[in-house]
Design a protein around this motif. Sequence first.
Motif, PDB file in Angstrom:
ATOM      1  N   ILE A  43      -8.268  19.218 -96.849  1.00 30.18           N
ATOM      2  CA  ILE A  43      -7.831  17.988 -97.508  1.00 30.18           C
ATOM      3  C   ILE A  43      -6.999  17.198 -96.499  1.00 30.18           C
ATOM      4  CG2 ILE A  43      -6.557  16.977 -99.426  1.00 30.18           C
ATOM      5  CD1 ILE A  43      -7.028  19.550-100.993  1.00 30.18           C
ATOM      6  N   ILE A  44      -7.426  15.986 -96.210  1.00 31.06           N
ATOM      7  CA  ILE A  44      -6.702  15.143 -95.257  1.00 31.06           C
ATOM      8  C   ILE A  44      -5.489  14.545 -95.953  1.00 31.06           C
ATOM      9  CG2 ILE A  44      -6.853  13.194 -93.679  1.00 31.06           C
ATOM     10  CD1 ILE A  44      -8.747  15.490 -92.992  1.00 31.06           C
ATOM     11  N   HIS A  45      -4.314  14.687 -95.348  1.00 30.90           N
ATOM     12  CA  HIS A  45      -3.094  14.149 -95.951  1.00 30.90           C
ATOM     13  C   HIS A  45      -2.977  12.671 -95.600  1.00 30.90           C
ATOM     14  CE1 HIS A  45       0.922  13.708 -97.445  1.00 30.90           C
ATOM     15  NE2 HIS A  45       1.020  14.994 -97.722  1.00 30.90           N
ATOM     16  N   ILE A  46      -2.863  11.837 -96.611  1.00 38.24           N
ATOM     17  CA  ILE A  46      -2.841  10.390 -96.399  1.00 38.24           C
ATOM     18  C   ILE A  46      -1.618   9.946 -95.595  1.00 38.24           C
ATOM     19  CG2 ILE A  46      -1.641   9.826 -98.566  1.00 38.24           C
ATOM     20  CD1 ILE A  46      -3.617   7.428 -98.807  1.00 38.24           C
ATOM     21  N   ASP A  93     -19.875  21.662-101.756  1.00 36.61           N
ATOM     22  CA  ASP A  93     -19.918  22.092-100.350  1.00 36.61           C
ATOM     23  C   ASP A  93     -19.545  20.964 -99.391  1.00 36.61           C
ATOM     24  OD1 ASP A  93     -20.166  24.121 -98.494  1.00 36.61           O
ATOM     25  OD2 ASP A  93     -22.283  23.753 -98.126  1.00 36.61           O
ATOM     26  N   VAL A  94     -18.601  20.102 -99.811  1.00 38.88           N
ATOM     27  CA  VAL A  94     -18.142  19.041 -98.907  1.00 38.88           C
ATOM     28  C   VAL A  94     -17.387  19.658 -97.733  1.00 38.88           C
ATOM     29  CG1 VAL A  94     -18.011  17.344-100.767  1.00 38.88           C
ATOM     30  CG2 VAL A  94     -15.975  18.684-100.186  1.00 38.88           C
ATOM     31  N   GLU A  95     -17.331  18.918 -96.630  1.00 31.88           N
ATOM     32  CA  GLU A  95     -16.629  19.400 -95.440  1.00 31.88           C
ATOM     33  C   GLU A  95     -15.139  19.073 -95.485  1.00 31.88           C
ATOM     34  OE1 GLU A  95     -18.606  18.429 -91.722  1.00 31.88           O
ATOM     35  OE2 GLU A  95     -20.489  18.168 -92.829  1.00 31.88           O
ATOM     36  N   ILE A  96     -14.820  17.862 -95.916  1.00 29.53           N
ATOM     37  CA  ILE A  96     -13.421  17.462 -96.056  1.00 29.53           C
ATOM     38  C   ILE A  96     -13.252  16.689 -97.361  1.00 29.53           C
ATOM     39  CG2 ILE A  96     -12.943  17.408 -93.574  1.00 29.53           C
ATOM     40  CD1 ILE A  96     -13.129  14.375 -93.676  1.00 29.53           C
ATOM     41  N   ILE A  97     -11.992  16.613 -97.805  1.00 32.61           N
ATOM     42  CA  ILE A  97     -11.666  15.930 -99.060  1.00 32.61           C
ATOM     43  C   ILE A  97     -10.577  14.902 -98.801  1.00 32.61           C
ATOM     44  CG2 ILE A  97     -10.599  16.221-101.349  1.00 32.61           C
ATOM     45  CD1 ILE A  97     -11.970  18.952-101.507  1.00 32.61           C
ATOM     46  N   ALA A  98     -10.752  13.733 -99.384  1.00 33.70           N
ATOM     47  CA  ALA A  98      -9.731  12.686 -99.373  1.00 33.70           C
ATOM     48  C   ALA A  98      -9.284  12.431-100.803  1.00 33.70           C
ATOM     49  CB  ALA A  98     -10.287  11.400 -98.761  1.00 33.70           C
ATOM     50  N   ILE A  99      -7.994  12.268-101.004  1.00 31.37           N
ATOM     51  CA  ILE A  99      -7.445  11.920-102.313  1.00 31.37           C
ATOM     52  C   ILE A  99      -6.966  10.482-102.229  1.00 31.37           C
ATOM     53  CG2 ILE A  99      -5.754  12.476-104.090  1.00 31.37           C
ATOM     54  CD1 ILE A  99      -5.631  15.318-102.920  1.00 31.37           C
ATOM     55  N   TYR A 111       0.090  18.330-102.564  1.00 36.39           N
ATOM     56  CA  TYR A 111      -0.839  18.621-101.473  1.00 36.39           C
ATOM     57  C   TYR A 111      -0.894  20.108-101.139  1.00 36.39           C
ATOM     58  CZ  TYR A 111      -2.867  18.674 -96.792  1.00 36.39           C
ATOM     59  OH  TYR A 111      -3.644  18.956 -95.700  1.00 36.39           O
ATOM     60  N   ASP A 112       0.244  20.752-101.029  1.00 40.08           N
ATOM     61  CA  ASP A 112       0.244  22.173-100.640  1.00 40.08           C
ATOM     62  C   ASP A 112      -0.508  23.023-101.654  1.00 40.08           C
ATOM     63  OD1 ASP A 112       1.658  21.563 -98.369  1.00 40.08           O
ATOM     64  OD2 ASP A 112       3.616  22.150 -99.185  1.00 40.08           O
ATOM     65  N   ALA A 113      -0.245  22.802-102.937  1.00 46.63           N
ATOM     66  CA  ALA A 113      -0.920  23.578-103.980  1.00 46.63           C
ATOM     67  C   ALA A 113      -2.418  23.320-103.978  1.00 46.63           C
ATOM     68  CB  ALA A 113      -0.329  23.241-105.345  1.00 46.63           C
ATOM     69  N   LEU A 114      -2.812  22.076-103.727  1.00 44.55           N
ATOM     70  CA  LEU A 114      -4.237  21.743-103.708  1.00 44.55           C
ATOM     71  C   LEU A 114      -4.921  22.322-102.472  1.00 44.55           C
ATOM     72  CD1 LEU A 114      -3.959  18.035-104.886  1.00 44.55           C
ATOM     73  CD2 LEU A 114      -4.757  19.984-106.239  1.00 44.55           C
ATOM     74  N   SER A 115      -4.246  22.273-101.338  1.00 44.22           N
ATOM     75  CA  SER A 115      -4.839  22.777-100.102  1.00 44.22           C
ATOM     76  C   SER A 115      -5.029  24.289-100.139  1.00 44.22           C
ATOM     77  CB  SER A 115      -3.973  22.394 -98.903  1.00 44.22           C
ATOM     78  OG  SER A 115      -3.997  20.997 -98.706  1.00 44.22           O
ATOM     79  N   GLU A 116      -4.078  24.984-100.766  1.00 47.25           N
ATOM     80  CA  GLU A 116      -4.152  26.444-100.821  1.00 47.25           C
ATOM     81  C   GLU A 116      -5.430  26.929-101.507  1.00 47.25           C
ATOM     82  OE1 GLU A 116      -0.628  27.755-102.742  1.00 47.25           O
ATOM     83  OE2 GLU A 116       0.690  27.266-101.049  1.00 47.25           O
TER      84      GLU A 116
END
Length: 244
Positions: free
Chosen positions: A106-109, A80-86, A95-100
């Motif tokens: 997911i914050i894009h670096i 239940d995290v609010e945002i994700i960093a890779i 990124y697109d596949a993971l965000s979907e």
Amino acid sequence: MTGRLLRPRLGVVGGLGPRATADFYRKTIDAVPAENDADHISMAILSVPQIPDRSGAVREGNDKPLPWLIEAVEMLNSLDVEIIAIACNTAHHWYDALSEGSRAEIIHIADAAIDALLRQYRGNKAAVMATRGTLHSGFYQQRLQEAGIACRNPIGPAFQDAVDDAIRQVKLGNLEQAKLACAAAFEHCREDGLEAAILACTELPIAAEDMVPEGMLVIDASRALALTCVQRLRNPDRRRNAAM
């Protein structure tokens, strides 16, 4: 789903590599104006060094790392995290596949890094120091172009060879050799008249420590990502506005 007391707000996909993830964690801590432990952001760091090589997969045109990355994102969402960093630039090729498939943003670096560059730079070209996979993917070049900045890496193999060596030496734990390789890469930038560069591999900030040439603007993508995560979590209104 975790209990409410232990719910982490930030989820981190890490281990790519482990030193780079530790560096990202430190920068996240440094970004918080904390007066005591409780002021810091709760986070869950999922360190999975066994995720297949990202750079090689991009260059070969396969998606071997993707199932691992999807599972990592799903596990963090289950907390239940609010945002994700890779904490890996090359992984943002997917990124697109993971965000979907992610409830959490997911914050894009690269977005974080280029935002940091634009706040400090008025020029029209910058080097992108990255793995060959990140460069092959092209997401930095595309975003820079959209921002009115051309990606201009030094011509010839010596620059990228030096970048590759700096990354490799950090992964091996040979930090002095990594610094020498990073200094050589910076020198190629200076010789080509480049005044700005983005450290677009999470190993490179470790190699670049104390090696940045005078007069050159160097953006640390890891630091930019950490700052963006902290700002989003400390300012929920900003996060809502960004999603609109």
